[in-house]
Scaffold this active site. Structure first.
Site, mmCIF file in Angstrom:
data_model
loop_
_atom_site.group_PDB
_atom_site.id
_atom_site.type_symbol
_atom_site.label_atom_id
_atom_site.label_comp_id
_atom_site.label_asym_id
_atom_site.label_seq_id
_atom_site.Cartn_x
_atom_site.Cartn_y
_atom_site.Cartn_z
ATOM 1 C CE LYS A 1 -4.035 -2.096 2.187
ATOM 2 N NZ LYS A 1 -5.007 -2.054 3.287
ATOM 3 C CG ASP B 1 -7.978 0.182 3.929
ATOM 4 O OD1 ASP B 1 -8.753 -0.599 3.352
ATOM 5 O OD2 ASP B 1 -6.734 0.044 3.902
HETATM 6 N N1 LIG Z 1 -10.492 -5.391 7.541
HETATM 7 C C1 LIG Z 1 -9.772 -4.696 6.673
HETATM 8 O O1 LIG Z 1 -10.282 -4.304 5.609
HETATM 9 C C2 LIG Z 1 -8.342 -4.337 7.002
HETATM 10 C C3 LIG Z 1 -7.702 -3.322 6.266
HETATM 11 C C4 LIG Z 1 -6.366 -2.993 6.602
HETATM 12 C C5 LIG Z 1 -5.720 -3.681 7.631
HETATM 13 N N2 LIG Z 1 -6.377 -4.666 8.315
HETATM 14 C C6 LIG Z 1 -5.699 -5.405 9.439
HETATM 15 O O2 LIG Z 1 -5.097 -4.468 10.321
HETATM 16 C C7 LIG Z 1 -3.992 -5.077 10.991
HETATM 17 C C8 LIG Z 1 -2.771 -4.147 11.020
HETATM 18 O O3 LIG Z 1 -2.270 -3.953 9.703
HETATM 19 P P1 LIG Z 1 -1.110 -2.871 9.360
HETATM 20 O O4 LIG Z 1 -1.044 -2.807 7.882
HETATM 21 O O5 LIG Z 1 -1.299 -1.613 10.137
HETATM 22 O O6 LIG Z 1 0.208 -3.574 9.927
HETATM 23 P P2 LIG Z 1 1.593 -2.843 10.311
HETATM 24 O O7 LIG Z 1 1.775 -1.574 9.560
HETATM 25 O O8 LIG Z 1 2.625 -3.912 10.224
HETATM 26 O O9 LIG Z 1 1.417 -2.418 11.868
HETATM 27 C C9 LIG Z 1 1.301 -3.417 12.849
HETATM 28 C C10 LIG Z 1 0.852 -2.798 14.164
HETATM 29 O O10 LIG Z 1 0.571 -3.873 15.067
HETATM 30 C C11 LIG Z 1 1.391 -3.726 16.237
HETATM 31 N N3 LIG Z 1 1.715 -5.085 16.707
HETATM 32 C C12 LIG Z 1 2.113 -6.136 15.969
HETATM 33 N N4 LIG Z 1 2.245 -7.232 16.743
HETATM 34 C C13 LIG Z 1 1.924 -6.849 18.011
HETATM 35 C C14 LIG Z 1 1.875 -7.530 19.264
HETATM 36 N N5 LIG Z 1 2.171 -8.819 19.368
HETATM 37 N N6 LIG Z 1 1.507 -6.816 20.350
HETATM 38 C C15 LIG Z 1 1.191 -5.509 20.263
HETATM 39 N N7 LIG Z 1 1.217 -4.811 19.102
HETATM 40 C C16 LIG Z 1 1.588 -5.483 17.982
HETATM 41 C C17 LIG Z 1 2.587 -2.916 15.797
HETATM 42 O O11 LIG Z 1 3.170 -2.299 16.928
HETATM 43 P P3 LIG Z 1 4.682 -1.707 16.874
HETATM 44 O O12 LIG Z 1 4.579 -0.384 16.172
HETATM 45 O O13 LIG Z 1 5.065 -1.577 18.290
HETATM 46 O O14 LIG Z 1 5.492 -2.722 16.116
HETATM 47 C C18 LIG Z 1 1.912 -1.914 14.831
HETATM 48 O O15 LIG Z 1 1.244 -0.898 15.550
HETATM 49 C C19 LIG Z 1 -3.768 -6.405 10.277
HETATM 50 O O16 LIG Z 1 -4.313 -7.460 11.076
HETATM 51 C C20 LIG Z 1 -4.538 -6.277 8.985
HETATM 52 O O17 LIG Z 1 -5.001 -7.529 8.514
HETATM 53 C C21 LIG Z 1 -7.679 -5.003 8.021
#
Ligand SMILES: NC(=O)c1ccc[n+]([C@@H]2O[C@H](COP(=O)([O-])OP(=O)(O)OC[C@H]3O[C@@H](n4cnc5c(N)ncnc54)[C@H](OP(=O)(O)O)[C@@H]3O)[C@@H](O)[C@H]2O)c1
Length: 270
Positions: A66, A102
């Protein structure tokens, strides 16, 4: 030949977008094809360029591209520029336009269950998904929006970015205080089945827990939220369908009815 659309990611075999867009197209009588395209990191930009050069009409972008797609577009919408990420591309008069649907997808799904105005909202996570939904959430004028993240500095940076858009603050999980009408999990912790270090009194009476992740069974966060007393618990399948509906509207100029498609998709998950 019908207009061609794609979802591009790596991996992308799991994507539900072809199911959703095929259902929208049947419902609205639109003639189009919609496929998955898995592009390896070295091939992302060239693969997209080939698709559009060969007459492709538009595509959705998913993990992990993205942010790269935002650099590839010739023009970004305001919401995509704020998100720093693009999930929807199409060929406009001035070249490739990049948008991010989103946030509007999340807000539309949430508003089916809760009016956001004057609510206390907690956003967990400060990655791409959190940044993408921040501006549309603040546009609903919640009483307060708190961003909490494992790396507290990232939460602080996100709050600073959004400072002009509403009442937004940040903290580490350990510093969470008070209760919230809505707690949104935008972390990827549920992907690994992990829970978050959340305090006991997190939800107000009637509070709603929303996990952007979805699946056949309740996610780790939604199970945790049940134990913490959240009255309503929703996963991100509705957000997925709503963000797709907004992309479909941008591409085709027609607003599909999301409710039957969400039901069919839920059924298909088993
Ligand atoms: N339903 C939908 O249409 C949709 C759309 C977009 C995304 N999503 C979902 O949203 C989620 C996040 O996506 P993203 O793109 O933002 O990922 P990302 O950019 O990799 O960010 C991950 C986030 O999760 C935190 N994190 C990861 N593992 C963790 C743990 N064990 N404990 C606490 N915090 C943790 C990270 O914290 P740190 O900064 O401390 O590493 C960061 O804030 C995913 O599950 C994705 O599938 C869903």
């Amino acid at each position: 030949m019908p207009d061609r659309y794609l979802v591009v990611g790596h991996p992308v075999a799991h994507s539900k977008s072809p199911f959703i867009h095929a259902a929208f197209a049947r419902q609205t009588g639109q003639s189009l094809s919609y496929d998955r395209l898995d592009l390896a990191p070295d091939d992302f930009e060239s693969g997209l360029a080939d698709f559009f050069a060969l007459g492709g009409a538009g595509c959705n972008i998913t993990v992990p591209y993205k942010e790269r797609a935002a650099g590839f577009a010739n023009r970004l919408t305001e919401r995509a520029a704020f998100a720093g990420a693009v999930n929807t591309l199409w060929l406009g008069d001035e070249g490739l336009v990049g948008d991010n649907t989103d946030g509007v997808g999340l807000v539309r799904d949430l508003k089916r269950h809760l009016a956001l105005r004057d609510r206390r909202v907690l956003l967990l996570g400060a990655g791409g998904a959190a940044r993408g939904v921040l501006a549309p959430l603040l546009a609903e004028q919640p009483a307060q929006l708190v961003i909490a993240n494992r790396s507290a500095d990232k939460a602080a940076a996100l709050a600073e970015l959004a400072a002009g858009l509403g009442r937004v603050e940040s903290c580490a999980y350990e510093a969470l205080d008070g209760d919230f009408d809505l707690v949104i999990n935008a972390t990827s912790a549920s992907l690994a089945g992990e829970t978050l270090p959340l305090p006991e009194a997190l939800f107000s009476q009637g509070g709603l827990a929303y996990d952007m992740m979805y699946g056949q069974a309740p996610t780790a966060f939604l199970r945790q939220a049940e134990q913490l007393g959240a009255a309503v618990r929703l996963d991100g399948l509705g957000m997925l369908v709503e963000q797709a509906a907004e992309a479909f509207r941008l591409w085709r100029g027609v607003q599909p009815d999301t409710a039957p498609v969400l039901l069919a998709l839920r059924d298909s998950l088993g």
